[in-house]
Design an enzyme around this catalytic site. Structure first.
Site, PDB file in Angstrom:
ATOM      1  CE1 TYR A 156      -4.032   2.087   0.680  1.00 40.53           C
ATOM      2  CE2 TYR A 156      -2.660   3.166   2.329  1.00 40.53           C
ATOM      3  CZ  TYR A 156      -3.814   3.137   1.573  1.00 40.53           C
ATOM      4  OH  TYR A 156      -4.749   4.143   1.686  1.00 40.53           O
ATOM      5  CE  LYS A 160      -3.662   4.715  -1.615  1.00 42.23           C
ATOM      6  NZ  LYS A 160      -4.714   5.099  -2.581  1.00 42.23           N
TER       7      LYS A 160
HETATM    8  P1  NAP Z   1     -13.415   2.700   1.138  1.00 41.30           P
HETATM    9  O1  NAP Z   1     -14.561   3.266   1.898  1.00 41.30           O
HETATM   10  O2  NAP Z   1     -12.961   1.333   1.448  1.00 41.30           O
HETATM   11  O3  NAP Z   1     -13.739   2.860  -0.420  1.00 41.30           O
HETATM   12  C1  NAP Z   1     -12.907   2.303  -1.394  1.00 41.30           C
HETATM   13  C2  NAP Z   1     -13.518   2.591  -2.746  1.00 41.30           C
HETATM   14  O4  NAP Z   1     -12.615   2.089  -3.759  1.00 41.30           O
HETATM   15  C3  NAP Z   1     -14.865   1.928  -2.947  1.00 41.30           C
HETATM   16  O5  NAP Z   1     -15.724   2.826  -3.589  1.00 41.30           O
HETATM   17  C4  NAP Z   1     -14.535   0.751  -3.843  1.00 41.30           C
HETATM   18  O6  NAP Z   1     -15.576   0.395  -4.720  1.00 41.30           O
HETATM   19  C5  NAP Z   1     -13.384   1.306  -4.654  1.00 41.30           C
HETATM   20  N1  NAP Z   1     -12.565   0.251  -5.243  1.00 41.30           N
HETATM   21  C6  NAP Z   1     -11.823  -0.673  -4.589  1.00 41.30           C
HETATM   22  N2  NAP Z   1     -11.240  -1.500  -5.487  1.00 41.30           N
HETATM   23  C7  NAP Z   1     -11.649  -1.084  -6.710  1.00 41.30           C
HETATM   24  C8  NAP Z   1     -11.383  -1.520  -8.028  1.00 41.30           C
HETATM   25  N3  NAP Z   1     -10.578  -2.570  -8.286  1.00 41.30           N
HETATM   26  N4  NAP Z   1     -11.960  -0.844  -9.062  1.00 41.30           N
HETATM   27  C9  NAP Z   1     -12.777   0.199  -8.830  1.00 41.30           C
HETATM   28  N5  NAP Z   1     -13.065   0.659  -7.590  1.00 41.30           N
HETATM   29  C10 NAP Z   1     -12.499   0.026  -6.555  1.00 41.30           C
HETATM   30  O7  NAP Z   1     -12.102   3.609   1.352  1.00 41.30           O
HETATM   31  P2  NAP Z   1     -11.906   5.192   1.417  1.00 41.30           P
HETATM   32  O8  NAP Z   1     -11.356   5.519   2.744  1.00 41.30           O
HETATM   33  O9  NAP Z   1     -13.097   5.918   0.941  1.00 41.30           O
HETATM   34  O10 NAP Z   1     -10.695   5.351   0.391  1.00 41.30           O
HETATM   35  C11 NAP Z   1     -10.734   6.192  -0.736  1.00 41.30           C
HETATM   36  C12 NAP Z   1      -9.303   6.499  -1.149  1.00 41.30           C
HETATM   37  O11 NAP Z   1      -8.662   7.285  -0.126  1.00 41.30           O
HETATM   38  C13 NAP Z   1      -8.436   5.255  -1.327  1.00 41.30           C
HETATM   39  O12 NAP Z   1      -7.574   5.431  -2.432  1.00 41.30           O
HETATM   40  C14 NAP Z   1      -7.640   5.209  -0.040  1.00 41.30           C
HETATM   41  O13 NAP Z   1      -6.430   4.513  -0.195  1.00 41.30           O
HETATM   42  C15 NAP Z   1      -7.430   6.692   0.220  1.00 41.30           C
HETATM   43  N6  NAP Z   1      -7.116   7.008   1.620  1.00 41.30           N
HETATM   44  C16 NAP Z   1      -8.025   6.803   2.609  1.00 41.30           C
HETATM   45  C17 NAP Z   1      -7.695   7.143   3.920  1.00 41.30           C
HETATM   46  C18 NAP Z   1      -8.669   6.970   5.065  1.00 41.30           C
HETATM   47  O14 NAP Z   1      -8.305   7.323   6.208  1.00 41.30           O
HETATM   48  N7  NAP Z   1      -9.857   6.479   4.862  1.00 41.30           N
HETATM   49  C19 NAP Z   1      -6.444   7.682   4.203  1.00 41.30           C
HETATM   50  C20 NAP Z   1      -5.531   7.864   3.167  1.00 41.30           C
HETATM   51  C21 NAP Z   1      -5.886   7.529   1.879  1.00 41.30           C
HETATM   52  P3  NAP Z   1     -16.662  -0.774  -4.372  1.00 41.30           P
HETATM   53  O15 NAP Z   1     -17.694  -0.124  -3.520  1.00 41.30           O
HETATM   54  O16 NAP Z   1     -17.171  -1.217  -5.680  1.00 41.30           O
HETATM   55  O17 NAP Z   1     -15.933  -1.840  -3.639  1.00 41.30           O
END
Ligand code: NAP
Length: 247
Positions: A156, A160
């Site tokens: 990861y 990133k």
């Molecule tokens: P999340 O709630 O787990 O959502 C992940 C999203 O990515 C979902 O909409 C999922 O779609 C989609 N996804 C996963 N695999 C996919 C694929 N192969 N093709 C298309 N879509 C896919 O996570 P989140 O926190 O909202 O994360 C959003 C972004 O922010 C990510 O890139 C994550 O790494 C980044 N981020 C998050 C945090 C945090 O604290 N939450 C911190 C740093 C970075 P489905 O619904 O279809 O599964």
């Protein structure tokens, strides 16, 4: 926005941070292609909300880690809404595991979704942005990608960090085409992805990291894709209130 409706593609736009970004961009007048991989009902709910509020949106299934499906995502968004000039590469996932024990297939999957998938979508969307002489690309990176990595997240973190390198390179390529490319690094946003960091991941993060609402990430993306952010490119913008305290 300057009047004309723009078309935005938000990968993983049906859940978590992506859903907040889809709603925000729609509220600001974008037609939004809400991409999902498996969460169809969540994506359709976001689309229904946007349409009920008078906007235009479509849910498009595509696993972004597959270059052909990424291309189809852009083609389908273009067919239904028009050529996208805003791309938010938000789709992400994590498979935690130590470098000693993690299976190479898991490494490939994490890199495939978070890094290669973002490239595939940008590659598919850029020709339309070149034609329009205007475009905005935002990658969702993470503090794990270099500034604040944690153990057990080699894949990861590498993905990133890769997004940051890609942001800087791509931004230079397209600087004279009216296209900007930036990375946003959310801090701790309590979404489903947090649980993938391990059993106590949410509690451990909550002990030290300020909690950031998904809407705040969406607001930052909104700035970068709007006219106000038009001369900001090649940057990584942290949305984390300075990061962890007391560690
Ligand atoms: P999340 O709630 O787990 O959502 C992940 C999203 O990515 C979902 O909409 C999922 O779609 C989609 N996804 C996963 N695999 C996919 C694929 N192969 N093709 C298309 N879509 C896919 O996570 P989140 O926190 O909202 O994360 C959003 C972004 O922010 C990510 O890139 C994550 O790494 C980044 N981020 C998050 C945090 C945090 O604290 N939450 C911190 C740093 C970075 P489905 O619904 O279809 O599964």
């Amino acid at each position: 926005m300057g009047g004309a409706e723009r078309v935005a593609v938000v990968t993983g736009g049906g859940r978590g941070i992506g859903a907040a970004i889809s709603r925000r961009l729609a509220a600001e007048g974008h037609a939004v292609a809400v991409n999902y991989a498996s969460g169809e009902s969540a994506a359709r709910t976001v689309v229904s909300e946007i349409v009920a509020a008078g906007g235009r949106a479509v849910a498009v299934r595509a696993d972004v880690s597959d270059a052909v499906q990424a291309e189809t995502l852009i083609t389908e968004a273009t067919r239904v809404l028009g050529p996208p000039t805003v791309l938010v590469n938000n789709a992400g996932m994590n498979l935690a595991g130590s470098a000693r024990t993690q299976h190479p297939h898991e490494w490939d999957r994490v890199i495939g979704v978070n890094l290669s998938g973002a490239f595939y979508c940008a590659h598919a969307a850029l020709p339309g942005m070149y034609d329009a002489g205007w475009g905005r690309i935002v990658f969702l990176s993470s503090p794990s990608g270099g500034r604040r990595p944690s153990p057990g997240m080699s894949a990861y973190s590498a993905a990133k960090a890769g997004l940051v390198g890609m942001t800087r390179s791509m931004a230079q390529e397209v600087a004279r085409r009216g296209i900007t490319v930036n990375a946003v690094m959310p801090g701790f946003v309590e979404t489903d992805i947090i649980a993938s960091g391990g059993e106590n991941a949410a509690a451990n993060l909550a002990a030290h990291w300020p909690r950031i609402p998904a809407e705040s990430i969406a607001a930052t993306v909104s700035f970068l894709v709007g006219e106000g952010g038009g001369h900001v490119s090649g940057e990584e913008v942290g949305v984390w209130l300075g990061g962890p305290v007391g560690v």
